[in-house]
Structure formats: C-alpha cells, structure tokens
Scaffold this motif. Structure first.
Motif, PDB file in Angstrom:
ATOM      1  N   THR A   1     -22.656  30.096 -39.861  1.00  0.00           N
ATOM      2  CA  THR A   1     -22.303  28.691 -39.679  1.00  0.00           C
ATOM      3  C   THR A   1     -22.236  27.972 -41.014  1.00  0.00           C
TER       4      THR A   1
ATOM      5  N   LYS B   1     -19.308  29.246 -43.242  1.00  0.00           N
ATOM      6  CA  LYS B   1     -18.014  28.721 -42.809  1.00  0.00           C
ATOM      7  C   LYS B   1     -17.774  27.333 -43.381  1.00  0.00           C
ATOM      8  N   GLU B   2     -18.852  26.559 -43.510  1.00  0.00           N
ATOM      9  CA  GLU B   2     -18.757  25.200 -44.059  1.00  0.00           C
ATOM     10  C   GLU B   2     -18.754  25.195 -45.585  1.00  0.00           C
TER      11      GLU B   2
ATOM     12  N   ASP C   1     -19.617  27.427 -31.529  1.00  0.00           N
ATOM     13  CA  ASP C   1     -18.427  28.007 -32.175  1.00  0.00           C
ATOM     14  C   ASP C   1     -18.325  29.484 -31.818  1.00  0.00           C
TER      15      ASP C   1
ATOM     16  N   GLU D   1     -15.800  31.576 -31.920  1.00  0.00           N
ATOM     17  CA  GLU D   1     -15.082  32.417 -32.874  1.00  0.00           C
ATOM     18  C   GLU D   1     -15.969  32.794 -34.045  1.00  0.00           C
ATOM     19  N   LEU D   2     -16.773  31.846 -34.503  1.00  0.00           N
ATOM     20  CA  LEU D   2     -17.716  32.126 -35.589  1.00  0.00           C
ATOM     21  C   LEU D   2     -18.743  33.160 -35.142  1.00  0.00           C
TER      22      LEU D   2
END
Length: 346
Positions: free
Chosen positions: A200, A203-204, A280, A282-283
C-alpha cells in the motif's frame, strides 16, 4: 523384521486392535477438538495459510473446532499461549529459540512460510535524503509490536550495519491500516512490516525499501541461509499430550499451503475477507504475487533453517548463548511429513 505400514494395518485389522497412525487417511479420534490459535496480524499474507485453512474448512475437515485469536503482534500472541489463553501460536519460528533460552520448550510443528517476507523501508516524507543505514540513528522505527519478528529483523539489520537497537526508537504500529496511517502521517521515520501494508505504501511512493525478505534469494543474502518464518508452534507438553490433534492441525495447514500454491491471486483474493484487501483488491493481488515464493509449498522446515534462525538471534539478543540451544528441540517435520502423505496434492 521390519513391518511396513500396510503390514501393520493388516495385523491391526486381523487382531481387532486400533492403531494410532497419524498419517493414515481415516479420521482419528482427537485428544482435543476445541483449539485456540493465537496470531499476531491475521490479515497479513505472512499468515495466509492459517486464514485459508480456516476459510476453506480444512480445520473442520480434520475434526477440529478452531478459534483464531488475533493480536497486534507476534509477541502478544506468544504471551497468550504462555499464559494459557491459547493452545497454539501461529507465529514466527524464532520465538521457539527465545523460549528455549528461557527454559521453556516450545516446538514448531508445521510451517506456513519459508522466508520472513518482512520489508524494512524508510519514509520519503521524513527521510527524503536517506543514503545509508547510518541515517537511521536516532529515528523512530515502526514494528508490528515490540519483540515481534519485525522488531527482530530490524535488530539484525542494524547489527549488520554497525548500529545497536538502542540507537533507534521502536514504536508498535500493528499490521494493518494503523501501520499505513503511522507512516503516512510521519509518526514513524521507517517501518518493518509486511504486505499488504508495505504494498500500500509502495504504491503511494511513500517509502523507500532498504531491506527485503520476500524472496528466498534475498532472505539467504540477509540472513546467510534459509530462514523459516511463520509456523504453528506449541509447548512440548501440548504436543506430547495431543499428538493426534497436532497432526490434524498440521494436515490442515499443509493442505492450505498447497492450495495457495495451486491457485492464482484472483482466486485467493476472492476467498479472503474484504478487510484483508485494505480497500484495493488489485494491490492485494500484486502483493500476493510478490509474496508467493515466501510461503511454504509443503509445511516442511528446511534442514539449515533452524541454524540460520539461531545465528541471526545470537547476533543481537542480549546474553543468548547459542551453544546452549538444542535446535533439534525447537522443530519437528514429523507432522508435516505425515500431512504430505495424506495430502500429496493441493
């Protein structure tokens, strides 16, 4: 004369005797059907086999009624079993070594992970100019819970790079959304955690990864050998009193290990609770693919694993005398071997 299992079963049938053979496919009468398993961060991919065994009914198939008690970190789960409120821990393998050093004998009896899958990362917000591990001195490092495997991994990393645990401050942030928030808001400067928390934040672009044990190759590089991770462990007393129950637990976990390896991320993501996905899907699927290698394919502990774990602990645990630890007493592959015979395929 050596008797094969087939001959033993034939003799037992002829004489009317009931034989206790853990790997026989038929259900055995369990010593204890109601079992509480303590875990520190149930939603973590690190403990995915435990969740799959529960969700797919594998424990029930073995005649077990399992309650999973979820805690903020592995050290809390350990306290539960030592204190008597849980029968078994789903936790990090190395806790069995620490316990033996304190004169308490606990044994891992089926493996969920063959690599720690812990990632150490620094915050791009509070440490944008990170260059080397020396920059961690004086910083706040988030771990799932003080004393947990995430804490131990950081200690080992610090030791490797000329720092002491006392050079940093450890803060328990859990293994879910709270950990993500702690990093986002700058409550910690670095964090040792697992997916999907790490995924997570990555991704950010909120973190820079500086140590990664999600692959077997990286794990061997950091620890110097195969490093067993998540497992089921219990007191030797429990295993001695409840061998059929322990076998049933091992059967369910080995079956879950194999189910995970045989299914894709899409199927797994549809199987776990929505809360595991952290909003999320997909994550989460990406994290599953990144971590699949770290999960055990068969529940067996690698031959060199216990020695690797002992060497890692001895490098930073104060007053741990490795020469006094008997690694043959901290694990057994007997139950996992039997489980693989019962469930040769997923």
């Amino acid at each position: 004369m050596t008797l094969t299992r087939r001959h033993m079963l034939k003799l037992a049938g002829a004489s009317g005797l009931a034989m206790s053979l853990p790997s026989v496919g038929r259900a055995q009468e369990l010593e204890k059907k109601d079992i509480t398993i303590a875990v520190g961060g149930k939603a973590l991919i690190y403990y995915l086999p435990l969740s799959i065994a529960e969700l797919k009914g594998f424990f029930k198939d073995e005649g077990l009624n399992v309650k999973v008690a979820d805690f903020a970190g592995g050290s809390k789960a350990l306290q539960a079993v030592v204190g008597g409120s849980a029968d078994v821990v789903s936790g990090a393998f190395e806790h069995t070594i620490n316990l033996q050093a304190k004169g308490q004998f606990y044994r891992a009896f089926v493996q969920q992970g063959r690599a720690p899958a812990i990632v150490l990362a620094v915050s791009r917000k509070t440490m944008p100019d990170y260059k080397s591990p020396a920059d961690l001195k004086g910083k706040k490092i988030g771990v799932t819970a003080p004393g947990s495997s995430t804490n131990m991994m950081v200690n080992f990393f610090l030791e490797q790079n000329g720092l002491k645990p006392s050079d940093v401050s450890f803060i328990g942030v859990g293994a879910g959304a709270g950990a993500v928030t702690a990093m986002r808001t700058g409550q910690v400067d670095a964090m040792a955690n697992l997916d999907p928390v790490i995924g997570t934040l990555a991704k950010e672009d909120a973190i820079q990864v500086i140590a990664d044990t999600r692959t077997v190759a990286d794990t061997r590089k950091i620890f110097g050998g195969n490093m067993p991770s998540a497992c089921l462990y219990a007191s030797q007393e429990f295993l001695d009193k409840n061998p059929k129950t322990a076998q049933a637990l091992a059967n369910a976990i080995v079956r879950a290990d194999k189910w995970i390896q045989a299914n894709d991320a899409e199927t797994i993501a549809k199987t776990v609770p929505a809360a595991y996905l952290l909003g999320d899907v997909e994550l989460y699927k990406q994290c599953l693919d990144a971590n699949k290698e770290s999960l055990s394919p068969n529940g067996l502990v690698d031959e060199d694993g216990p020695a690797t774990a002992l060497n890692a602990l001895a490098a930073f645990v104060p007053n741990l005398d490795a020469s006094k630890i008997d690694t043959s007493k901290i694990f057994t592959n007997e139950f996992a071997d039997n489980a693989n015979k019962k469930y040769p395929h997923a």
